[in-house]
Scaffold this active site. Structure first.
Site, short mmCIF file in Angstrom:
data_model
loop_
_atom_site.label_atom_id
_atom_site.label_comp_id
_atom_site.label_asym_id
_atom_site.label_seq_id
_atom_site.Cartn_x
_atom_site.Cartn_y
_atom_site.Cartn_z
N ASP A 39 0.84 -1.21 0.00
CA ASP A 39 0.00 0.00 0.00
C ASP A 39 0.87 1.26 0.00
O ASP A 39 2.04 1.20 0.43
CB ASP A 39 -0.88 -0.03 1.26
CG ASP A 39 -2.13 0.81 1.13
OD1 ASP A 39 -2.29 1.48 0.08
OD2 ASP A 39 -2.95 0.81 2.06
N GLU B 260 -4.18 4.88 -6.75
CA GLU B 260 -5.15 5.30 -5.73
C GLU B 260 -5.50 6.76 -5.93
O GLU B 260 -4.74 7.52 -6.53
CB GLU B 260 -4.52 5.16 -4.35
CG GLU B 260 -4.36 3.76 -3.83
CD GLU B 260 -3.91 3.77 -2.37
OE1 GLU B 260 -2.91 4.44 -2.07
OE2 GLU B 260 -4.58 3.13 -1.55
P1 C2E Z 1 -5.43 3.97 2.68
O1 C2E Z 1 -5.24 2.53 2.98
O2 C2E Z 1 -4.48 4.58 1.73
O3 C2E Z 1 -6.91 4.16 2.22
C1 C2E Z 1 -7.30 4.99 1.23
C2 C2E Z 1 -7.69 6.29 1.77
O4 C2E Z 1 -7.87 7.21 0.67
C3 C2E Z 1 -9.05 6.23 2.45
O5 C2E Z 1 -9.04 7.18 3.46
C4 C2E Z 1 -10.01 6.67 1.37
O6 C2E Z 1 -11.24 7.22 1.87
C5 C2E Z 1 -9.17 7.72 0.70
N1 C2E Z 1 -9.58 7.94 -0.69
C6 C2E Z 1 -10.17 7.08 -1.53
N2 C2E Z 1 -10.35 7.66 -2.76
C7 C2E Z 1 -9.86 8.90 -2.66
C8 C2E Z 1 -9.78 10.00 -3.59
O7 C2E Z 1 -10.19 9.95 -4.74
N3 C2E Z 1 -9.21 11.12 -3.15
C9 C2E Z 1 -8.75 11.24 -1.84
N4 C2E Z 1 -8.19 12.36 -1.43
N5 C2E Z 1 -8.82 10.24 -0.94
C10 C2E Z 1 -9.38 9.09 -1.38
P2 C2E Z 1 -9.58 6.85 4.86
O8 C2E Z 1 -10.72 5.97 4.82
O9 C2E Z 1 -9.66 8.14 5.58
O10 C2E Z 1 -8.38 6.03 5.45
C11 C2E Z 1 -7.20 6.60 5.72
C12 C2E Z 1 -6.21 5.59 6.09
O11 C2E Z 1 -6.59 4.96 7.30
C13 C2E Z 1 -6.12 4.45 5.12
O12 C2E Z 1 -5.32 4.80 4.01
C14 C2E Z 1 -5.54 3.38 5.93
O13 C2E Z 1 -4.16 3.55 5.99
C15 C2E Z 1 -6.11 3.66 7.27
N6 C2E Z 1 -7.24 2.73 7.48
C16 C2E Z 1 -8.55 2.84 7.11
N7 C2E Z 1 -9.22 1.76 7.53
C17 C2E Z 1 -8.33 0.94 8.13
C18 C2E Z 1 -8.46 -0.31 8.74
O14 C2E Z 1 -9.49 -0.97 8.80
N8 C2E Z 1 -7.33 -0.83 9.27
C19 C2E Z 1 -6.15 -0.16 9.22
N9 C2E Z 1 -5.10 -0.71 9.79
N10 C2E Z 1 -6.00 1.01 8.64
C20 C2E Z 1 -7.10 1.57 8.10
CA CA Z 2 -5.24 0.82 1.83
CA CA Z 3 -3.35 3.75 0.16
#
Ligand code: C2E
Ligand code: CA
Ligand code: CA
Length: 811
Positions: A709, A766
């Protein structure tokens, strides 16, 4: 016939004369008659009262002899000859006196005369024989030696008798039966051998009394048997009785002998008593000095050893002058006092001795006993124990318990001071990579650096594995603490350069000052930790000073941490699913599960905020397992070609139980392993790399796929890709969003896509938000894309991509 013995044996000077008479009556010559003749001789030809006196002398001397021999056995080797000689004199003298007193008791005593030289010689013969016998006896207890000693002693008595008889000047001794003397000697030998055997074998009083009786018997047997067989010239004299002159002589001999014997016996007893007493005084481990009128009159061995001089050098001196005393309390008036001291001019550096004085009665007068106890070793041991209890054995710094005490003391004293909490950067890595011995060495170096940076009155402590703390005392303002902090950091930079030294560590500092940042030890320690936390997160190798705002943030983080623990049970957590789309066909290939927290007061808390908190508190383990199960059971309801991607934190990967958790989740939900993808970031591979890779291999062996990732951010390294066969690369959204305007970003995306192709790894772009970005990532060769352009994450995905216009509006 009656005189044959003397002539034949040439032992006795016999003067043949006419008018001879058998003093003992009829001499028949038969061996069995010897004893009866002796008894007849004793009863009829001796003055009974004087015989009793002779017996008394013999008995007393015999007892005294064995008392002294006993002493010879108990005393030190050096004094043994002295006691043997004295016992021999007593025994020989006793036999001699017995003989001469008996001679006077002999009823011809009126006319008896003695030659001086021979008389003296007869005593010498007995004494020498006993001396030889006793000396042999002292060396060995073997039966042969005992028998031999008995024989020598017997010869001594018999010899004494013969020489003693030769000393008689009138009436003339005409002869002594050699046969009678031989028989008597044989009996005496048996008695004496028995005496010596009893002395070497018996215990208690028996060892004195039995041999003494045997010696008496031997003496009497020889004397009276020999006397009974002695022929003298003057028959008439045999009926005379002792005159007054002889009575006086008798009394003198008896008195002098008894006195001498009694004195030697007493001496042996007193010597034993004194030796025991000295032994007793030396048996104690204390040194003892007894003084009277300010002068030492007695001293034991321990005192000599302690003072390092001979006994003679101490006697007559003043006891106190030997010591340097802490508090001069040793006065004659006090009955018992104790003080600490050192021996004057001692070579022992940290000597500690305890002096106690008491007044006792010694040799009939009041005297002062000074007892000297050497406490040096005990004090050293005590100090060592105290040091162990308050110091860290590795670095020699103060430990946590001792530091807490010092901090409490600093707060109590009220002056301004600073606390600098020190945390080491990279220490864990050094410890893991180079081993514990190297880790220990680093800690020692750190201790030395800190020690060098502080002043003498400051205190450096090691309060945890790689945690140190400095108490900077007596500061005038925060600037003092600031200066010390920069001194420590500068010192680290100078001595620990990662460029030169792979084992180098850095440091972060959290600083508080008293009373500004806290008024009690607990809040000071807490606030220093808060400041340290900030220092660690605001870039390594910095010092951070505590402030209120920092404290609020810290409190906030803690309450978040607390609430997160209950979030699962309160059903505040949920998963949403964001689609992954094939760039070529536009079809949904699967979904990424993303965690959401709807807090009752805070509203939506973004995972970027709460995930790090959960990681730090360890809650992420339970949370991650919940996410995994929830995502698997949801995906199990989807059409079978759709995959689900679950984010796994680095913390989860550090626990070997992850593989088992994955297996259970798949088993319990019935999801095909090939439909599950785990997303990990490169940070997960930073720590415990081998363990992490091993866990990943186990999971992958089940058929579960592993994606890398956020590739391109952080610690991207090709070696990660080479060391582990990832199934997918996800290009971080920051590159995608920058692509349109930034050529560099675009070329990175192109390079990563090329890399994926080379390694046969599908690449996912992504954060695709616009159609232009979508087109561009497709052109650069990314087979899959993910982003708001394809739709936001939904808790119940519909598996159909909505119209692009709608999608961008939603975003
Ligand atoms: P990540 O794994 O890189 O997840 C993708 C993040 O990018 C997600 O943020 C998602 O909502 C966001 N995203 C998706 N499409 C776009 C887009 O077009 N533009 C922008 N700016 N953002 C987009 P989210 O949900 O806030 O999650 C942030 C981070 O939190 C994740 O990054 C991941 O590292 C962590 N995370 C989320 N859920 C879990 C989980 O269940 N377990 C763990 N360990 N980490 C999690
Ligand atoms: Ca991810
Ligand atoms: Ca990611």
């Amino acid at each position: 016939m009656s005189t044959l013995g003397i002539k034949a044996h040439k032992l006795l000077i016999v003067k043949q004369q006419s008018g001879k008479s058998h003093v003992a009556g009829l001499f028949l010559g038969g061996g069995s008659g010897h004893m009866s003749r002796a008894i007849t001789c004793l009863l009829h030809h001796h003055d009974q009262a004087i015989v009793v006196l002779a017996l008394l002398v013999c008995t007393v001397s015999s007892l005294s002899t064995f008392l002294q021999l006993q002493r010879a056995r108990e005393c030190v080797a050096a004094r043994r000859p002295l006691w043997i000689t004295s016992a021999a004199i007593t025994a020989g003298g006793g036999v001699w006196s017995t003989h001469f007193i008996s001679m006077i008791a002999f009823q011809s005593a009126t006319s008896l005369g003695f030659g001086r030289l021979l008389t003296a010689m007869s005593a010498t013969v007995a004494i020498c024989a006993f001396a030889i016998a006793f000396a042999r006896l002292a060396r060995s207890r073997q039966p042969v030696v005992i028998g031999l000693s008995g024989a020598i002693a017997t010869l001594g008595i018999a010899g004494m008798h013969l020489v003693g008889m030769a000393a008689v000047t009138s009436p003339q001794i005409l002869g002594t039966s050699a046969r009678s003397l031989s028989v008597a000697s044989l009996l005496a030998w048996i008695a004496l051998t028995g005496a010596f055997a009893a002395f070497t074998r018996c215990n208690g009083l028996k060892r004195i009394f039995l041999p003494a009786i045997a010696l008496v018997v031997a003496t009497i047997v020889i004397h009276f048997t020999a006397m009974s067989a002695t022929t003298m010239s003057d028959h008439e004299a045999a009926t005379a009785i002792a005159n007054a002159g002889h009575a006086w002589l008798l009394a003198w001999i008896a008195a002098a002998t008894l006195l001498l014997i009694t004195l030697t016996a007493a001496a042996s007893l007193i010597d034993r008593f004194l030796t025991d007493l000295r032994g007793f005084a030396n048996a104690t481990s204390e040194g003892l000095l007894i003084s009277r009128d300010g002068k030492v009159i007695e001293v034991n061995e321990q005192a000599c050893t302690l003072l390092g001089v001979q006994r003679a050098a101490i006697l007559g001196t003043s006891a106190i002058e030997w010591f340097v005393i802490d508090q001069p309390v040793l006065s004659a008036a006090a009955k018992s006092e104790v003080s600490h001291a050192q021996v004057r001019g001692t070579a022992v550096p940290d000597q500690l001795i305890e002096l106690s004085s008491r007044t006792i009665e010694y040799r009939g007068k009041a005297s002062t006993v000074l007892a000297i106890r050497d406490l040096t070793e005990a004090a050293r041991a005590q100090r060592a124990i105290e040091h162990l209890a308050s110091h860290d054995p590795l670095t020699g710094l103060v430990n946590r318990a001792a530091f807490d005490l010092a901090l409490r003391e600093a707060v109590r004293s009220g002056g301004q001071f600073a606390l600098l909490a020190v945390d080491l950067d990279r220490f864990k890595a050094v410890n893991d990579v180079f081993g514990h011995a190297a880790g220990d060495e680093v800690l020692e170096r750190v201790a030395a650096i800190l020690d060098k940076a502080v002043r003498a009155q400051d205190l450096v402590a090691r309060v945890g594995g790689d945690e140190f703390i400095v108490l900077q005392r007596d500061i005038s303002s925060t600037d003092d603490a600031r200066r010390l902090a920069s001194r420590i950091i500068a010192q680290f930079t100078e001595e620990m350069s990662p460029a030169r030294d792979p084992m180098a560590v850095g440091c972060s500092l959290g600083v508080v000052t008293y009373p500004r940042d806290g008024t009690d030890p607990e809040s000071l320690r807490h606030n220093a930790d808060v400041a340290l936390y900030r220092a660690k997160h605001s870039g390594r190798g910095t010092a951070s000073f505590f402030d209120e705002e920092m404290d609020r943030a810290a409190r906030d983080r803690r309450s978040l941490e607390h609430e997160l623990r209950h979030a699962v049970c309160r059903e505040e957590l949920a998963l949403v699913y964001q689609p992954l789309v094939s760039t070529a066909s536009g079809q949904i290939a699967g979904y990424e599960a993303l965690l959401r927290w709807r807090h009752p007061e805070r509203g939506q808390v973004p995972p970027d905020i709460f995930i790090p908190v959960a990681e730090e508190a360890g809650t992420i383990l339970a949370l991650g397992e919940w996410v995994l199960r929830r995502a698997c059971s949801e995906a199990a309801t989807w059409p079978s070609h759709l995959t689900v991607a679950v984010n796994v934190s680095a913390v989860q990967l550090r626990v070997p139980a992850l593989a088992e958790a994955v297996r259970l989740a798949l088993h319990d939900t019935g999801l095909e392993p090939s439909r599950l993808e785990l997303e990990i970031t490169e940070t997960a591979l930073l720590r415990d790399r081998e363990l992490t890779l091993q866990t990943l291999r186990q999971i992958r062996a089940m058929g579960v796929r592993i994606s890398m990732d956020d590739f391109g951010t952080g610690y991207s390294s090709l070696s990660n890709l080479r060391h582990f066969p990832f199934d997918k690369l996800k290009i971080d959204k920051s590159f995608v969003s920058a692509m349109l305007d930034d050529d560099a970003a675009r070329s990175i995306v192109r390079a990563i896509a090329g890399l994926g192709k080379g390694l046969n790894l599908p690449v996912v772009a992504e954060g695709v938000e616009t159609e232009a970005q979508h087109k561009m990532v497709a052109e650069e060769g990314c087979p899959q894309a993910q982003g708001y352009y394809f739709g936001t994450a939904l808790s119940k995905p519909v598996h159909v991509i909505p119209e692009p216009e709608t999608a961008s509006k939603r975003a």
